[in-house]
Write an enzyme that holds these catalytic residues in place. Structure first.
Site, PDB file in Angstrom:
ATOM      1  N   GLY A 158      16.017   5.731  40.618  1.00 62.13           N
ATOM      2  CA  GLY A 158      16.028   4.303  40.386  1.00 62.13           C
ATOM      3  C   GLY A 158      14.895   3.914  39.773  1.00 62.13           C
ATOM      4  O   GLY A 158      14.820   2.900  38.695  1.00 62.13           O
ATOM      5  N   THR A 159      13.649   4.462  39.984  1.00 58.45           N
ATOM      6  CA  THR A 159      12.393   4.298  39.102  1.00 58.45           C
ATOM      7  C   THR A 159      12.592   4.600  37.991  1.00 58.45           C
ATOM      8  O   THR A 159      12.245   3.691  37.031  1.00 58.45           O
ATOM      9  CB  THR A 159      11.521   5.185  40.079  1.00 58.45           C
ATOM     10  OG1 THR A 159      11.091   4.502  41.459  1.00 58.45           O
ATOM     11  CG2 THR A 159      10.087   4.743  39.105  1.00 58.45           C
ATOM     12  N   ASN A 176      13.499  -5.007  48.989  1.00 58.31           N
ATOM     13  CA  ASN A 176      13.494  -3.952  49.835  1.00 58.31           C
ATOM     14  C   ASN A 176      12.845  -3.877  51.353  1.00 58.31           C
ATOM     15  O   ASN A 176      13.006  -3.163  52.301  1.00 58.31           O
ATOM     16  CB  ASN A 176      12.919  -2.462  49.209  1.00 58.31           C
ATOM     17  CG  ASN A 176      11.629  -2.705  48.489  1.00 58.31           C
ATOM     18  OD1 ASN A 176      11.329  -3.868  47.456  1.00 58.31           O
ATOM     19  ND2 ASN A 176      10.537  -2.056  48.693  1.00 58.31           N
ATOM     20  N   GLN A 184      18.750  -2.009  46.597  1.00 63.36           N
ATOM     21  CA  GLN A 184      19.077  -2.453  47.854  1.00 63.36           C
ATOM     22  C   GLN A 184      20.323  -3.299  48.194  1.00 63.36           C
ATOM     23  O   GLN A 184      20.667  -3.632  49.553  1.00 63.36           O
ATOM     24  CB  GLN A 184      17.886  -3.189  48.509  1.00 63.36           C
ATOM     25  CG  GLN A 184      16.680  -2.307  48.602  1.00 63.36           C
ATOM     26  CD  GLN A 184      16.601  -1.243  49.586  1.00 63.36           C
ATOM     27  OE1 GLN A 184      17.543  -1.066  50.413  1.00 63.36           O
ATOM     28  NE2 GLN A 184      15.762  -0.102  49.516  1.00 63.36           N
ATOM     29  N   SER A 231      20.501   3.359  43.077  1.00 58.34           N
ATOM     30  CA  SER A 231      19.835   4.645  43.369  1.00 58.34           C
ATOM     31  C   SER A 231      20.892   5.254  44.372  1.00 58.34           C
ATOM     32  O   SER A 231      21.319   4.826  45.189  1.00 58.34           O
ATOM     33  CB  SER A 231      18.284   4.776  44.031  1.00 58.34           C
ATOM     34  OG  SER A 231      17.972   5.881  44.231  1.00 58.34           O
ATOM     35  N   ALA A 232      21.383   6.613  44.126  1.00 58.79           N
ATOM     36  CA  ALA A 232      22.179   7.159  44.934  1.00 58.79           C
ATOM     37  C   ALA A 232      21.786   7.382  46.359  1.00 58.79           C
ATOM     38  O   ALA A 232      22.754   7.278  47.458  1.00 58.79           O
ATOM     39  CB  ALA A 232      22.609   8.572  44.495  1.00 58.79           C
ATOM     40  N   HIS A 233      20.480   7.790  46.847  1.00 59.09           N
ATOM     41  CA  HIS A 233      19.973   7.954  48.190  1.00 59.09           C
ATOM     42  C   HIS A 233      19.914   6.655  49.018  1.00 59.09           C
ATOM     43  O   HIS A 233      19.706   6.715  50.229  1.00 59.09           O
ATOM     44  CB  HIS A 233      18.736   8.812  48.218  1.00 59.09           C
ATOM     45  CG  HIS A 233      17.504   8.141  47.667  1.00 59.09           C
ATOM     46  ND1 HIS A 233      16.759   7.749  48.939  1.00 59.09           N
ATOM     47  CD2 HIS A 233      17.066   7.387  46.776  1.00 59.09           C
ATOM     48  CE1 HIS A 233      15.740   7.156  48.375  1.00 59.09           C
ATOM     49  NE2 HIS A 233      15.720   6.850  47.108  1.00 59.09           N
ATOM     50  N   CYS A 262       7.769   4.158  49.354  1.00 61.60           N
ATOM     51  CA  CYS A 262       7.040   4.395  48.131  1.00 61.60           C
ATOM     52  C   CYS A 262       5.586   3.939  48.091  1.00 61.60           C
ATOM     53  O   CYS A 262       4.814   4.406  47.326  1.00 61.60           O
ATOM     54  CB  CYS A 262       7.669   3.700  46.714  1.00 61.60           C
ATOM     55  SG  CYS A 262       9.308   4.062  46.692  1.00 61.60           S
TER      56      CYS A 262
END
Length: 386
Positions: free
Chosen positions: A72-73, A154, A182, A202-204, A328
């Site tokens: 995602g970053t 987030n 999110q 983002s997948a995770h 992060c």
């Protein structure tokens, strides 16, 4: 000792269905999606299927608008740098509007661009982290080339008024980017209906693998490339595709689409149970998510006369895994920029914990947390005062 995981905003466990979908591409189906032989075609078909699954999740008009990234970053970086640097080179302008509570993937990218001649307006937020639409309108200039506002925060779960933000951006002909890491899988989002130009996920965060993200690029939106090399991802992101992770993301996206309503209802139930338990057994609490516009599953709480990092360590000893905020920034001694933007006094901000709940969170786990947490808080407050 059984552990209770309440840090789903940091990452989610890989679903068994996702793991099973990935396994063939980690073993015998190992082809490179750019190869034209049978192994390559097998990989390419799997990538194309995943692209369709992700497009369906967010309401994209075409799977071709989906670009796979390493995170995602990376997607945030590509969206912001790619659009603004191209627009500046074309003489369109050098002004960006964002908010003061964005993820560091957005904020640090904006800071980078400021060092290279861009001007950035960081919109303030209310006590619970929402921007003011009138302040957004007032910030727009003739030189504004991008508005980047996240969908859901987030740290505290506050939902931004995305539909209204999109309307303002469209009325002024300004491209809009939103970090939806999110919100995807928890809230309805239709990029086509809203008119979003760029979206990242983002997948995770949706029970998929780590190391794979998505940048949605609305047809007609032009970006400079962030990564240079081969012609992968329709010449938009060079590098051999991570086929197993892409397949996993596609499966996770399909499941998220199918189960979104039930998932959101479950999150609302267990979150309310946690909040009710805290209110019943503790005083001196301050909830930092918006009371009306907050994503299901996130409860950000400031405890008076408690130090947050110490509380997390104490809870970890009790088998309860939570965080102070974004994973992060773990290890940083700086106070949360989100809590600072909310106007929380430093001593209160330092006593903040983020509970983020997920698919595996049960009522029994919430009850176990409520049985242990008040005792830990009372002990820490006694030491704090003494």
């Amino acid at each position: 000792m059984e552990r209770i995981y309440l840090d789903y905003n940091a990452t989610t466990p890989l679903r068994p269905e996702v793991r099973d979908a990935m396994m063939p591409y980690l073993t015998e189906a190992f082809g490179n999606g750019s190869s034209i032989h049978a192994y390559g075609r097998e990989a390419r078909n799997a990538i194309d299927t995943a692209r369709e699954q992700v497009a369906e999740l967010i309401g994209a008009k075409s799977p071709s608008e989906i670009v796979f990234t390493g995170s995602g970053t990376e997607a945030d970086n590509h969206a912001i740098k790619g659009l603004t640097e191209l627009e500046k080179s074309r003489g369109k302008g050098n002004h960006i509007i964002t908010s003061s509570v964005e993820h560091h993937a957005v904020l640090h990218t904006c800071h980078y661009l400021e060092q290279r001649g861009f001007e950035v307006t960081y919109l303030p937020v209310c006590r619970y982290g929402r921007i003011c639409l009138e302040q957004l309108r007032a910030a727009i200039r003739e030189t504004t080339v991008l508005i980047s506002i996240m969908h859901v925060n987030n740290e505290n779960g506050t939902i931004q008024p995305l539909a209204e933000i999109c309307e303002i951006a469209q009325a002024h002909g300004i491209p809009l980017h939103t970090d939806a890491v999110q919100s995807v899988g928890k809230l309805d989002i239709d990029v086509q209906a809203l008119g979003i130009n760029l979206l990242t996920l983002s997948a995770h965060k949706i029970y998929g693998p780590k190391g794979i993200g998505v940048l949605y690029i609305r047809r007609g939106t032009r970006l400079a490339n962030l990564v240079h090399g081969g012609s992968h991802e329709r010449n938009r992101r060079a590098g051999s595709e991570n086929v197993p992770a892409i397949v996993g993301l596609g499966t996770a996206a399909e499941l998220a689409k199918q189960e979104q309503n039930a998932y959101a209802a479950h999150l609302n139930n267990v979150t309310q149970r946690l909040r009710d338990g805290l209110d019943k057994h503790l005083s001196g609490l301050h909830y930092n998510g918006h009371p009306e516009h907050c994503a299901p599953g996130t409860l950000n709480v400031s405890f008076e006369n408690v130090e947050g990092e110490s509380l997390i360590l104490r809870l970890d000893m009790e088998g309860i895994c939570v965080s102070t905020g974004s994973a992060c920034t773990s290890g940083s001694m700086e106070p949360s920029h989100v809590l600072a933007a909310l106007g929380l006094p430093p001593r209160l901000a330092q006593g903040t914990v983020r509970f983020s709940l997920g698919r595996r969170t049960t009522a029994a786990e919430i009850d176990a947390v409520i049985a242990k947490l008040p005792k830990v808080i009372q002990q820490m407050r006694t030491l704090y005062r003494g």
